[in-house]
Design a protein around this motif. Structure first.
Motif, PDB file in Angstrom:
ATOM      1  N   GLU A 128     -32.006  -5.464 -12.062  1.00 51.88           N
ATOM      2  CA  GLU A 128     -31.958  -4.116 -11.496  1.00 51.88           C
ATOM      3  C   GLU A 128     -32.105  -4.164  -9.977  1.00 51.88           C
ATOM      4  N   GLN A 129     -32.967  -5.064  -9.479  1.00 50.08           N
ATOM      5  CA  GLN A 129     -33.161  -5.186  -8.038  1.00 50.08           C
ATOM      6  C   GLN A 129     -31.904  -5.690  -7.352  1.00 50.08           C
ATOM      7  N   GLU A 130     -31.230  -6.663  -7.977  1.00 44.97           N
ATOM      8  CA  GLU A 130     -30.001  -7.210  -7.388  1.00 44.97           C
ATOM      9  C   GLU A 130     -28.892  -6.163  -7.369  1.00 44.97           C
ATOM     10  N   THR A 131     -28.802  -5.386  -8.442  1.00 45.93           N
ATOM     11  CA  THR A 131     -27.788  -4.334  -8.500  1.00 45.93           C
ATOM     12  C   THR A 131     -28.055  -3.274  -7.434  1.00 45.93           C
ATOM     13  N   ALA A 132     -29.314  -2.900  -7.280  1.00 44.97           N
ATOM     14  CA  ALA A 132     -29.682  -1.861  -6.318  1.00 44.97           C
ATOM     15  C   ALA A 132     -29.495  -2.318  -4.877  1.00 44.97           C
ATOM     16  N   SER A 133     -29.649  -3.628  -4.623  1.00 48.05           N
ATOM     17  CA  SER A 133     -29.568  -4.136  -3.250  1.00 48.05           C
ATOM     18  C   SER A 133     -28.140  -4.437  -2.808  1.00 48.05           C
ATOM     19  N   ASN A 134     -27.172  -4.264  -3.707  1.00 49.96           N
ATOM     20  CA  ASN A 134     -25.758  -4.457  -3.364  1.00 49.96           C
ATOM     21  C   ASN A 134     -25.516  -5.821  -2.697  1.00 49.96           C
ATOM     22  N   ILE A 135     -25.874  -6.877  -3.389  1.00 47.15           N
ATOM     23  CA  ILE A 135     -25.675  -8.212  -2.834  1.00 47.15           C
ATOM     24  C   ILE A 135     -24.190  -8.513  -2.695  1.00 47.15           C
ATOM     25  N   GLN A 136     -23.850  -9.465  -1.840  1.00 50.46           N
ATOM     26  CA  GLN A 136     -22.461  -9.802  -1.567  1.00 50.46           C
ATOM     27  C   GLN A 136     -21.734 -10.185  -2.855  1.00 50.46           C
ATOM     28  N   LYS A 137     -20.467  -9.775  -2.935  1.00 55.36           N
ATOM     29  CA  LYS A 137     -19.693 -10.008  -4.153  1.00 55.36           C
ATOM     30  C   LYS A 137     -19.567 -11.497  -4.470  1.00 55.36           C
ATOM     31  N   GLU A 138     -19.404 -12.314  -3.446  1.00 55.91           N
ATOM     32  CA  GLU A 138     -19.265 -13.749  -3.675  1.00 55.91           C
ATOM     33  C   GLU A 138     -20.518 -14.318  -4.328  1.00 55.91           C
ATOM     34  N   LEU A 139     -21.689 -13.853  -3.876  1.00 53.27           N
ATOM     35  CA  LEU A 139     -22.947 -14.321  -4.453  1.00 53.27           C
ATOM     36  C   LEU A 139     -23.138 -13.769  -5.858  1.00 53.27           C
ATOM     37  N   SER A 140     -22.839 -12.478  -6.043  1.00 58.47           N
ATOM     38  CA  SER A 140     -23.015 -11.881  -7.376  1.00 58.47           C
ATOM     39  C   SER A 140     -22.090 -12.547  -8.392  1.00 58.47           C
ATOM     40  N   ASP A 141     -20.860 -12.874  -7.990  1.00 53.33           N
ATOM     41  CA  ASP A 141     -19.927 -13.559  -8.900  1.00 53.33           C
ATOM     42  C   ASP A 141     -20.465 -14.927  -9.299  1.00 53.33           C
ATOM     43  N   ALA A 142     -21.024 -15.642  -8.305  1.00 52.54           N
ATOM     44  CA  ALA A 142     -21.571 -16.971  -8.584  1.00 52.54           C
ATOM     45  C   ALA A 142     -22.768 -16.883  -9.521  1.00 52.54           C
ATOM     46  N   LEU A 143     -23.649 -15.919  -9.266  1.00 49.97           N
ATOM     47  CA  LEU A 143     -24.823 -15.734 -10.120  1.00 49.97           C
ATOM     48  C   LEU A 143     -24.414 -15.389 -11.546  1.00 49.97           C
ATOM     49  N   ILE A 144     -23.485 -14.464 -11.678  1.00 42.89           N
ATOM     50  CA  ILE A 144     -23.040 -14.034 -13.008  1.00 42.89           C
ATOM     51  C   ILE A 144     -22.425 -15.202 -13.771  1.00 42.89           C
ATOM     52  N   THR A 145     -21.601 -15.992 -13.096  1.00 42.85           N
ATOM     53  CA  THR A 145     -20.966 -17.145 -13.745  1.00 42.85           C
ATOM     54  C   THR A 145     -22.007 -18.146 -14.237  1.00 42.85           C
ATOM     55  N   ASP A 146     -22.973 -18.466 -13.370  1.00 42.73           N
ATOM     56  CA  ASP A 146     -24.021 -19.420 -13.752  1.00 42.73           C
ATOM     57  C   ASP A 146     -24.886 -18.879 -14.885  1.00 42.73           C
ATOM     58  N   ARG A 147     -25.247 -17.629 -14.783  1.00 39.94           N
ATOM     59  CA  ARG A 147     -26.145 -17.035 -15.778  1.00 39.94           C
ATOM     60  C   ARG A 147     -25.452 -16.894 -17.129  1.00 39.94           C
ATOM     61  N   LYS A 148     -24.180 -16.560 -17.119  1.00 42.59           N
ATOM     62  CA  LYS A 148     -23.435 -16.512 -18.385  1.00 42.59           C
ATOM     63  C   LYS A 148     -23.407 -17.889 -19.038  1.00 42.59           C
ATOM     64  N   ALA A 149     -23.227 -18.920 -18.218  1.00 36.55           N
ATOM     65  CA  ALA A 149     -23.202 -20.279 -18.755  1.00 36.55           C
ATOM     66  C   ALA A 149     -24.548 -20.652 -19.363  1.00 36.55           C
ATOM     67  N   MET A 150     -25.650 -20.260 -18.689  1.00 35.89           N
ATOM     68  CA  MET A 150     -26.986 -20.531 -19.211  1.00 35.89           C
ATOM     69  C   MET A 150     -27.205 -19.803 -20.529  1.00 35.89           C
ATOM     70  N   PHE A 151     -26.767 -18.541 -20.575  1.00 33.55           N
ATOM     71  CA  PHE A 151     -26.922 -17.757 -21.808  1.00 33.55           C
ATOM     72  C   PHE A 151     -26.107 -18.352 -22.945  1.00 33.55           C
ATOM     73  N   ARG A 152     -24.830 -18.652 -22.673  1.00 39.86           N
ATOM     74  CA  ARG A 152     -23.952 -19.185 -23.727  1.00 39.86           C
ATOM     75  C   ARG A 152     -24.503 -20.487 -24.298  1.00 39.86           C
ATOM     76  N   ALA A 153     -24.983 -21.355 -23.424  1.00 37.66           N
ATOM     77  CA  ALA A 153     -25.501 -22.646 -23.878  1.00 37.66           C
ATOM     78  C   ALA A 153     -26.659 -22.456 -24.853  1.00 37.66           C
ATOM     79  N   ASP A 154     -27.561 -21.546 -24.525  1.00 37.34           N
ATOM     80  CA  ASP A 154     -28.716 -21.328 -25.402  1.00 37.34           C
ATOM     81  C   ASP A 154     -28.352 -20.523 -26.642  1.00 37.34           C
TER      82      ASP A 154
END
Length: 825
Positions: A466-492
Motif C-alpha cells: 500500500e505504501q509503494e502504491t501510494a508513493s507512486n514509485i517509478q514505473k521501471e522500479l515497480s515493474d522490476a519489483l512486481i516481476t521479482d515478487r511474482k517469481a518468489m510467489f510462484r516458486a513457493d
C-alpha cells in the motif's frame, strides 16, 4: 509399564533432542544466538543486574530508561516460586538455547497428542510438525523468549483439561496444574490469555456435550477441581502477577486520564497502537504459501538472488551498493509496517486440517474450527474493525495487549491438532475407506484448487504494498519489483502444491495398504520436516550465531559513552539523538536514559513523550541544524523545560564525539517559587509544555490536602547524597518551609518518602515527577522503594508452592493406588 511399551516414548525424547540440536549445531560449539530483543532486554536490565551482582539483592525499580519504571516488568527473581527450579531442569539450565526451546516446543505438543489419544509413533510426527512452525523460529530469532517458553507449555495445559473431562480426571488435573504453573512462570500474559480463550471455548463445547450425555454432575466436579488446580498454579506465580496487575493502570495498557482522543481510546491500549500489527486478509494465505507476500522486510532477498533479480540488476546498473538495495526496497509487500517472516504452518498441515474437517466428528472438530476461525478474524485487527472493536471494548483485558497478529498462535495449535486427530481416525480405522478417499479428494480439491487459482490468475494478488502504491514509485522500479515478487510467489506456490501432492500420494498408498504403517509415519514425518526445515532456514540459520563473548556484551561503548561514564555524578539522564530514542535500549545499557524500549512503559511518561519531549527534541535538532554558533545552540537548551526538569545532563549528537553538556538542567531536586494548580490531566499536560519548571510546580488539585503557603528561600539548598536504583537520600537546609521538586518518576504504589526517618506524604508534580513539603531547618530526606504488593505476593507464592507440591504428591499417590487406571492411560 514394561520396557517394550516405553520404547516409543524414549525414542521420541531422543529423536526430539537430535532434531533440535541438528538444527542448531552452533550451540554445541559454544556459540550464542544474536537476538535483537534479547540485546534490548539486556540494555534495559543492566542497572538491575549490576545492583544484584553488587549487593546480592533484588531492585524492584530501575532508572535506566524512560526516567524510571518498575523492574518487575523487566527482570526480577522470585525465590519462593518452586516451578522456577523445575523449569531450570527442563531448560538444561539455559546452556543450550535455542535448541532447548525447540525441544520443549516439540515435547509439549507430543504430550498433548498423547493426552488426546493419538498413537505415540504418530504423535512424534505431529509434535515435530507443531514445533517447527515457522513463526516459532522467527520469534526465537527476534528474541521473544518468554513468548516461546509460554507457547511450549500451552499444548499440554489444554490437553490436560481435555484429558480431565474425557479420560483420567486426576492425571489430567496434575498435568494441567504443572504446565499451567510453568506457562505462567514464563510471564508472557498475552500467550496465557490466548490459551484461556482456547480453554473457555472448549469448556463451552464440553458443557454442551455433558448436557446432552446427562453428565453434568461429572462435568462440574471436574471443572471445580480444574479451577482449584488453576488457582494453585496462579498462586505459585502470584508475585509478578499481582505487581503487574497493580502497575497496569499506570502503564500504557491502562486507561488514560487525557480526553484529547477519546474515539481512539479504550480502557487499555489506544486502538491504533493495539492494532498496529494487523494481519492482512489475503495475507492469511501465507499459512499455506510462505512467500505469498514475501518474507523479511528489507531487500536482502534481492541481493541473495543477485543477477536473477530484476530489482538487484536495476539498482546495480544505477551504481548502488548492496547495502542501499537492502534498505531501499523490501521483499515483503504485505499490509504490515514490517515483518520478520510469515506465519507459515506448513502446506501439508493445512491440507490435513481440511481433511480433518471431513473425518473428525463431534465437539473436537467444531471446537478447533471455531478457535481457528476466531483467531484468524481477530488477527486481521484494523482490517476487520467490527470484531476488533467488539473485543477491544467489551472483552475483559483484551485491550491490554498489542500485536493482534500474535493471536494466530491459536490457529497454530488448532490446525496441527485437528490434522493429527484426522490421521488418528484413519490409523484407528474409526472411519471407512470410502469416507477417507472421499475426504481425500475433497481436501486436495479445496487446497490444491486455491493454489491453482492463484497460480493461474496471480492478478488476484497485489505485488506492491500500500505504501509503494501510494508513493507512486517509478514505473521501471515497480515493474522490476512486481516481476521479482511474482517469481518468489510462484516458486513457493508450486513448492506448497508439490508437498501436498506427495503427502496425498503417501496417504493414498497407506490407505490402499501399499505401504506399512511404520513406513507411512517415517515418510510423512520426513516430508513435514523437510518442508518446514527449509523455510525456517530462511529466517534462522548459522549466520545468526555469534561467539559467547560477543553475545555476553551486547553493546560497545562509543567515545561519547566513555566520556559520560567518567562523570562521578551518580544520577543524571542522557538524551541520545543518534538512535531511535524511544525504541532503543543501548543507551540504557550505559546510562540513565530519557528513552528506552519497553511495551509497558508508564502511560504518563508516554504522554509526556507524545505531547512534550518529542516537540522539544525537534526544536533542539532544528537549532543544531540552523544555528550559526555554539552559543545559539546552548541558548536553545534554556527553553527545553521538560528535558531540563528531567535532569538531562548530556545530549549525544555523534557517538564518536564528546556529547553536549546541558548547563540548564535543574539537577536531582530543587525548590520552587510557586504552585500552579490545575483541574485535570488535560490542563496539566498543556501546562508542562510551556512553563518554567525552575520557578513553578504544576500540580493537580487532587493533592490539595498537601498544599501550603510558602515563600521561596533563595538561600535554601537540597542535595542528593546517595543513589541506588531503589533508594535515594538527600539533605536539605532552609529557613522556612519549602516545596521541593525531585527529578524522579512518581509512582507512589512502590515509593515511600521519609523525612528524618518519619514517613511523610508526597505528590505528583509536572505530570510525572515527585514533590513534597520540606520543613524549615536541616533534614535528611529519603525515598525508599517499598513494594507492599511484592512482599505480599512472595508470601502467597510460598504457600502456593507448598500446596502445589502437596497436590502433585497426593495425585501421584492416588494414581499409584489405582494402577489399572494408569496402565489403561
Amino acid at each position: 509399564m514394561n520396557l517394550k511399551k516405553a520404547i516409543p516414548y524414549i525414542t521420541a525424547v531422543i529423536l526430539f533432542l537430535v532434531i533440535s540440536f541438528s538444527y542448531f549445531p552452533d550451540v554445541l560449539q559454544g556459540k550464542k544466538l544474536n537476538q535483537h530483543d534479547k540485546k534490548t532486554w539486556k540494555g534495559s536490565a543492566k542497572e538491575i543486574f549490576d545492583y544484584r551482582e553488587r549487593t546480592g539483592e533484588n531492585s524492584l525499580w530501575t532508572n535506566s530508561m524512560f526516567g524510571g519504571m518498575p523492574a518487575y516488568l523487566i527482570t526480577t527473581k522470585s525465590n519462593k516460586n518452586i516451578t522456577s527450579y523445575i523449569y531450570k531442569v527442563l531448560d538444561l539450565n539455559g546452556e543450550y538455547r535455542p535448541a532447548t526451546y525447540i525441544f520443549l516446543m516439540i515435547l509439549g505438543f507430543y504430550f498433548a497428542l498423547l493426552l488426546f489419544g493419538v498413537n505415540p509413533w504418530l504423535s512424534i510426527v505431529g509434535a515435530v510438525a507443531y514445533g517447527f512452525s515457522t513463526y516459532f523460529f522467527i520469534i526465537i530469532e527476534a528474541g521473544h523468549l518468554t513468548k516461546v517458553i509460554a507457547l511450549s507449555f500451552m499444548p499440554p495445559v489444554i490437553a490436560g483439561i481435555y484429558h480431565s473431562f474425557n479420560k483420567n480426571r486426576i492425571l489430567g488435573i496434575l498435568i494441567t496444574s504443572v504446565f499451567l504453573s510453568l506457562q505462567i512462570l514464563a510471564n508472557h500474559l498475552q500467550i496465557t490469555y490466548y490459551s484461556l480463550i482456547i480453554i473457555l471455548i472448549f469448556i463451552i463445547f464440553q458443557f454442551v456435550k455433558s448436557l446432552k450425555d446427562k453428565q453434568l454432575k461429572s462435568f462440574f466436579i471436574t471443572a471445580s477441581l480444574l479451577l482449584l488446580s488453576a488457582v494453585i498454579a496462579v498462586s505459585v506465580n502470584i508475585t509478578r502477577i499481582m505487581a503487574t496487575y497493580e502497575y497496569t493502570e499506570d502503564s500504557i495498557r491502562g486507561k488514560s486520564e487525557l480526553t484529547f482522543d477519546k474515539t481512539n481510546q479504550t480502557s487499555g491500549l489506544d486502538k491504533d497502537y493495539a492494532l498496529s500489527w494487523s494481519y492482512g486478509k489475503t495475507e492469511t494465505l501465507n499459512l499455506l504459501i510462505p512467500n505469498l507476500m514475501g518474507g523479511v522486510s528489507g531487500g536482502e532477498a534481492f541481493t541473495e538472488m543477485k543477477q536473477e533479480s530484476n530489482t538487484y540488476s536495476l539498482f546495480k546498473q544505477a551504481g548502488y551498493p548492496d547495502s542501499d538495495i537492502q534498505s531501499g526496497v523490501s521483499a515483503y509487500w504485505g499490509p504490515q509496517s514490517f515483518t520478520s517472516g510469515p506465519v507459515y504452518i506448513g502446506a501439508i498441515l493445512i491440507f490435513l486440517f481440511v481433511l480433518g474437517l471431513f473425518l473428525v466428528k463431534g465437539q473436537l472438530k467444531w471446537w478447533l474450527l471455531t478457535v481457528t476461525v476466531l483467531s484468524v478474524f481477530l488477527a486481521w485487527g484494523k482490517n476487520f474493525m467490527f470484531l476488533s472493536n467488539l473485543f477491544l471494548d467489551y472483552f475483559p483485558f483484551y485491550n491490554k495487549f498489542r500485536t493482534v497478529s500474535m493471536i494466530l498462535i491459536i490457529a497454530e495449535f488448532a490446525i496441527p491438532l485437528l490434522a493429527f486427530l484426522a490421521l488418528k481416525n484413519i490409523i484407528d480405522k474409526s472411519v471407512t475407506k470410502q469416507e477417507i478417499l472421499k475426504a481425500l479428494k475433497w481436501s486436495f480439491g479445496i487446497i490444491g484448487g486455491i493454489i491453482a487459482v492463484l497460480l493461474i490468475n496471480p492478478g488476484i494478488l497485489s505485488f506492491l504494498s500500500e505504501q509503494e502504491t501510494a508513493s507512486n514509485i517509478q514505473k521501471e522500479l515497480s515493474d522490476a519489483l512486481i516481476t521479482d515478487r511474482k517469481a518468489m510467489f510462484r516458486a513457493d506456490a508450486f513448492r506448497s502444491l508439490g508437498f501436498i501432492v506427495v503427502a496425498v500420494i503417501i496417504l493414498w498408498l497407506f490407505i490402499q495398504q501399499k505401504i506399512k504403517r511404520s513406513y507411512f509415519f517415517i515418510a510423512l514425518g520426513l516430508l513435514v520436516l523437510v518442508d518446514l526445515w527449509a523455510v525456517n532456514k530462511r529466517y534462522l540459520n548459522g549466520d545468526d550465531f555469534v561467539s559467547a563473548r560477543i553475545e555476553k556484551e551486547p553493546f560497545t561503548a562509543s567515545n561519547a559513552d566513555k566520556f559520560i561514564l567518567k562523570d562521578k555524578d551518580p544520577n543524571f539522564r542522557v538524551l541520545n539523538l543518534t538512535v531511535n530514542t524511544f525504541n532503543d535500549a543501548s543507551t540504557s545499557y550505559f546510562h540513565k536514559s530519557i528513552g528506552g524500549y519497553h511495551g509497558a512503559k508508564m502511560r504518563r511518561y508516554q504522554e509526556l513523550i507524545t505531547y512534550g519531549i518529542s516537540q522539544e527534541m525537534t526544536r533542539l535538532i532544528d537549532a543544531l541544524n540552523n544555528s550559526s554558533s555554539e552559543q545559539e545552540v546552548h541558548a536553545s537548551l534554556m527553553g527545553l523545560s521538560i528535558l531540563n526538569m528531567l535532569n538531562t545532563k548530556y545530549i549525544i549528537l555523534n557517538p564518536q564525539m564528546i556529547p553536549m553538556m546541558n548547563k540548564f538542567r535543574l539537577g536531582n531536586s530543587w525548590f520552587v517559587n510557586e504552585i500552579k494548580i490545575v483541574e485535570n490531566a488535560d490542563e496539566e499536560i498543556k501546562s508542562v509544555t510551556r512553563f518554567n519548571p525552575e520557578r513553578t510546580a504544576v500540580i493537580d488539585k487532587r493533592y490539595n490536602n498537601q498544599f501550603f503557603k510558602f515563600v521561596k528561600d533563595t538561600s535554601a539548598v537540597i542535595q542528593l547524597t546517595k543513589y541506588e536504583p531503589n533508594y535515594l537520600s538527600y539533605i536539605s537546609k532552609a529557613s522556612s518551609d519549602q516545596l521541593a521538586v525531585f527529578s524522579e518518576i512518581f509512582y507512589d504504589k512502590d515509593w515511600s518518602a521519609y523525612i528524618d526517618g518519619k514517613q511523610v506524604p508526597h505528590m505528583r508534580a509536572n505530570y510525572v515527577l515527585r514533590a513534597m513539603k520540606i520543613p524549615a531547618g536541616e533534614h535528611t530526606i529519603e525515598f525508599k522503594n517499598e513494594s507492599n504488593v511484592w512482599a505480599k505476593g512472595e508470601k502467597i507464592s510460598f504457600i502456593g508452592s507448598i500446596l502445589f507440591m502437596l497436590m502433585i504428591v497426593g495425585g501421584i499417590f492416588y494414581l499409584i493406588k489405582h494402577p489399572k487406571k494408569v496402565e489403561q492411560e
